[in-house]
Design a protein around this motif. Structure first.
Motif, PDB file in Angstrom:
ATOM      1  N   GLN A  35       0.840  -1.193   0.000  1.00 48.49           N
ATOM      2  CA  GLN A  35       0.000   0.000   0.000  1.00 48.49           C
ATOM      3  C   GLN A  35       0.876   1.243   0.000  1.00 48.49           C
ATOM      4  N   VAL A  36       0.384   2.290  -0.653  1.00 48.36           N
ATOM      5  CA  VAL A  36       1.100   3.565  -0.696  1.00 48.36           C
ATOM      6  C   VAL A  36       0.351   4.558   0.179  1.00 48.36           C
ATOM      7  N   ASP A  37       1.006   5.035   1.255  1.00 50.55           N
ATOM      8  CA  ASP A  37       0.354   5.959   2.185  1.00 50.55           C
ATOM      9  C   ASP A  37       0.352   7.384   1.652  1.00 50.55           C
ATOM     10  N   LYS A  38       1.501   7.849   1.206  1.00 49.11           N
ATOM     11  CA  LYS A  38       1.622   9.225   0.727  1.00 49.11           C
ATOM     12  C   LYS A  38       2.226   9.214  -0.668  1.00 49.11           C
ATOM     13  N   MET A  39       1.534   9.901  -1.595  1.00 46.75           N
ATOM     14  CA  MET A  39       1.982   9.946  -2.988  1.00 46.75           C
ATOM     15  C   MET A  39       2.013  11.384  -3.486  1.00 46.75           C
ATOM     16  N   PRO A  40       2.972  12.181  -3.064  1.00 48.24           N
ATOM     17  CA  PRO A  40       3.068  13.527  -3.627  1.00 48.24           C
ATOM     18  C   PRO A  40       3.232  13.432  -5.144  1.00 48.24           C
ATOM     19  N   PRO A  41       2.471  14.204  -5.924  1.00 50.58           N
ATOM     20  CA  PRO A  41       2.553  14.079  -7.386  1.00 50.58           C
ATOM     21  C   PRO A  41       3.916  14.535  -7.900  1.00 50.58           C
ATOM     22  N   PRO A  42       4.370  13.929  -8.975  1.00 50.62           N
ATOM     23  CA  PRO A  42       5.648  14.349  -9.569  1.00 50.62           C
ATOM     24  C   PRO A  42       5.520  15.729 -10.194  1.00 50.62           C
ATOM     25  N   SER A  43       6.625  16.421 -10.289  1.00 46.01           N
ATOM     26  CA  SER A  43       6.612  17.742 -10.932  1.00 46.01           C
ATOM     27  C   SER A  43       6.508  17.567 -12.436  1.00 46.01           C
ATOM     28  N   TYR A  44       5.774  18.484 -13.058  1.00 44.80           N
ATOM     29  CA  TYR A  44       5.587  18.430 -14.505  1.00 44.80           C
ATOM     30  C   TYR A  44       6.811  19.085 -15.159  1.00 44.80           C
ATOM     31  N   PRO A  45       7.523  18.382 -16.011  1.00 45.79           N
ATOM     32  CA  PRO A  45       8.718  18.964 -16.636  1.00 45.79           C
ATOM     33  C   PRO A  45       8.382  20.262 -17.373  1.00 45.79           C
ATOM     34  N   LYS A  46       9.241  21.267 -17.224  1.00 51.60           N
ATOM     35  CA  LYS A  46       9.008  22.569 -17.837  1.00 51.60           C
ATOM     36  C   LYS A  46       8.929  22.465 -19.347  1.00 51.60           C
ATOM     37  N   SER A  47       9.817  21.642 -19.923  1.00 53.09           N
ATOM     38  CA  SER A  47       9.803  21.507 -21.387  1.00 53.09           C
ATOM     39  C   SER A  47       8.510  20.871 -21.866  1.00 53.09           C
ATOM     40  N   ALA A  48       7.964  19.930 -21.072  1.00 53.07           N
ATOM     41  CA  ALA A  48       6.702  19.303 -21.442  1.00 53.07           C
ATOM     42  C   ALA A  48       5.548  20.282 -21.353  1.00 53.07           C
ATOM     43  N   VAL A  49       5.607  21.196 -20.363  1.00 48.22           N
ATOM     44  CA  VAL A  49       4.565  22.216 -20.243  1.00 48.22           C
ATOM     45  C   VAL A  49       4.611  23.135 -21.447  1.00 48.22           C
ATOM     46  N   GLU A  50       5.814  23.559 -21.825  1.00 49.46           N
ATOM     47  CA  GLU A  50       5.946  24.467 -22.960  1.00 49.46           C
ATOM     48  C   GLU A  50       5.458  23.848 -24.252  1.00 49.46           C
TER      49      GLU A  50
ATOM     50  N   GLN B  39      10.624   0.298   2.395  1.00 48.33           N
ATOM     51  CA  GLN B  39      11.481   1.205   1.645  1.00 48.33           C
ATOM     52  C   GLN B  39      11.560   0.774   0.180  1.00 48.33           C
ATOM     53  N   PRO B  40      11.416   1.732  -0.744  1.00 44.15           N
ATOM     54  CA  PRO B  40      11.553   1.373  -2.170  1.00 44.15           C
ATOM     55  C   PRO B  40      13.014   1.047  -2.489  1.00 44.15           C
ATOM     56  N   THR B  41      13.258  -0.142  -2.983  1.00 52.93           N
ATOM     57  CA  THR B  41      14.630  -0.566  -3.305  1.00 52.93           C
ATOM     58  C   THR B  41      14.957  -0.440  -4.780  1.00 52.93           C
ATOM     59  N   ASP B  42      13.949  -0.470  -5.622  1.00 54.78           N
ATOM     60  CA  ASP B  42      14.200  -0.356  -7.053  1.00 54.78           C
ATOM     61  C   ASP B  42      12.950   0.183  -7.735  1.00 54.78           C
ATOM     62  N   VAL B  43      13.141   1.135  -8.624  1.00 53.66           N
ATOM     63  CA  VAL B  43      12.032   1.722  -9.392  1.00 53.66           C
ATOM     64  C   VAL B  43      12.438   1.704 -10.855  1.00 53.66           C
ATOM     65  N   ARG B  44      11.609   1.135 -11.678  1.00 53.77           N
ATOM     66  CA  ARG B  44      11.915   1.088 -13.109  1.00 53.77           C
ATOM     67  C   ARG B  44      10.675   1.392 -13.934  1.00 53.77           C
ATOM     68  N   VAL B  45      10.902   1.882 -15.138  1.00 50.74           N
ATOM     69  CA  VAL B  45       9.807   2.201 -16.064  1.00 50.74           C
ATOM     70  C   VAL B  45       9.508   0.972 -16.911  1.00 50.74           C
TER      71      VAL B  45
ATOM     72  N   ALA C 133      12.161  10.417 -15.705  1.00 49.21           N
ATOM     73  CA  ALA C 133      12.988  10.816 -14.562  1.00 49.21           C
ATOM     74  C   ALA C 133      12.150  11.355 -13.412  1.00 49.21           C
ATOM     75  N   VAL C 134      11.184  12.222 -13.701  1.00 43.97           N
ATOM     76  CA  VAL C 134      10.368  12.796 -12.620  1.00 43.97           C
ATOM     77  C   VAL C 134       9.474  11.740 -11.992  1.00 43.97           C
ATOM     78  N   SER C 135       9.045  10.734 -12.779  1.00 44.88           N
ATOM     79  CA  SER C 135       8.215   9.667 -12.234  1.00 44.88           C
ATOM     80  C   SER C 135       9.008   8.810 -11.263  1.00 44.88           C
ATOM     81  N   ILE C 136      10.231   8.453 -11.650  1.00 43.67           N
ATOM     82  CA  ILE C 136      11.081   7.637 -10.775  1.00 43.67           C
ATOM     83  C   ILE C 136      11.413   8.393  -9.494  1.00 43.67           C
ATOM     84  N   ALA C 137      11.739   9.689  -9.614  1.00 45.49           N
ATOM     85  CA  ALA C 137      12.064  10.494  -8.434  1.00 45.49           C
ATOM     86  C   ALA C 137      10.880  10.576  -7.479  1.00 45.49           C
ATOM     87  N   ALA C 138       9.686  10.734  -8.036  1.00 48.48           N
ATOM     88  CA  ALA C 138       8.500  10.818  -7.191  1.00 48.48           C
ATOM     89  C   ALA C 138       8.247   9.500  -6.468  1.00 48.48           C
ATOM     90  N   ALA C 139       8.379   8.378  -7.198  1.00 45.29           N
ATOM     91  CA  ALA C 139       8.116   7.071  -6.594  1.00 45.29           C
ATOM     92  C   ALA C 139       9.089   6.772  -5.459  1.00 45.29           C
TER      93      ALA C 139
END
Length: 283
Positions: free
Chosen positions: A193-208, A226-232, A243-249
């Motif tokens: 279960q995931v207790d807290k999931m702060p949303p990832p930041s939206y990349p500036k280049s993607a916004v533009e 503890q998260p030991t490995d995160v992969r796409v 990158a922002v998805s992995i950092a958030a996870a």
């Protein structure tokens, strides 16, 4: 062909010579030789001829020729049929030559000279497998001059097939990432279960560039949460949101899976959707 007499080598000898030797018949095919077979060919040449005709019989060429005759009877009006029939019979003879000489390449010269001695001078029946085939005689002899198939192309082909199989196996294995930690997940009392999931930041280049997309993550969590490995696993816009998805996870808070009342390591698949509203806010 006249009267047929059984020979000691298993073939039959005719009293006439309508283009013999040949494999004659469909239901009960027989190798039939001409009346001057023993005088015209030496013992070694006779053995090559009989081996050639036995190869025709062993591979069912008499059935193929019977089917060809039936097709020519039904589709006699087709303008391409005569050409196709000639090509069919040509390939049949070339294949039979290759099979006959494959086990004894040193006899190529004798095989070619035997072909030359058996020039086709009489009309023959349309559904038999003839040793003598004057229209393709030159090509048959030319093919005998070619060396045997080299091993390198064969090995290269095998390596390619193995490589494709391994690659497909790797893709199939990777696609199983959506399953949660194999046998551990199948036997757990409570999933991760995931207790807290702060949303990832939206990349500036993607916004533009007003880019959107979905990223599927596979997060491995140990028994301490503890998260030991995160992969796409998959991304609709590869490289944009990874990158922002992995950092958030990695910053999220997890509760480990439980099995028999004890926390255990496991994995979970989490999709993250990146979308934009009219005010260009990240969601």
């Amino acid at each position: 062909m006249g009267t047929l007499q059984r020979r000691a080598d298993g073939s039959w000898q005719a009293s006439g010579d309508p283009g013999l030797p040949a494999l004659v018949g469909v239901w009960r095919p027989r190798i039939v030789v001409g009346p001057a077979f023993d005088q015209q060919f030496s013992a070694r040449e006779q053995a090559l001829i009989l081996q050639h005709e036995r190869s025709h019989r062993r591979h069912g060429d008499h059935w193929a020729n019977g089917a060809l005759l039936l097709v020519r009877t039904v589709f006699w009006f087709h303008p391409l049929l005569p050409w196709a029939a000639r090509r069919f019979l040509r390939d049949q003879e070339l294949a039979c030559d290759a099979r006959t000489i494959a086990s004894q390449p040193a006899l190529r010269g004798l095989y070619a000279s035997t072909l030359l001695k058996a020039q086709l001078v009489h009309p023959v029946a349309p559904a038999v497998c003839h040793w003598r085939s004057q229209p393709v005689l030159k090509e048959r002899i030319a093919m005998l001059k070619q060396s045997r198939r080299k091993a390198l192309p064969w090995v290269s082909g095998q390596v390619l097939v193995v490589g494709v199989c391994v690659g497909m196996g790797a893709v199939a294995w990777a696609s199983q990432g959506s399953a949660v930690a194999g046998p551990v997940a199948a036997a757990v009392d409570r999933e991760i279960q995931v207790d807290k999931m702060p949303p990832p930041s939206y990349p500036k280049s993607a916004v533009e560039q007003r880019q959107v997309g979905v990223v599927d993550l596979r997060v491995e969590v140990d028994a301490q949460g503890q998260p030991t490995d995160v992969r796409v696993l998959r991304a609709t816009n590869p490289g944009v949101f990874d990158a922002v998805s992995i950092a958030a996870a990695r910053s999220w808070t997890y509760r480990p899976a439980m099995r028999k009342g004890k926390p255990v390591a496991g994995a979970v698949k989490i999709p993250i959707t990146f979308a934009m509203d009219d005010t260009e806010d990240a969601q």
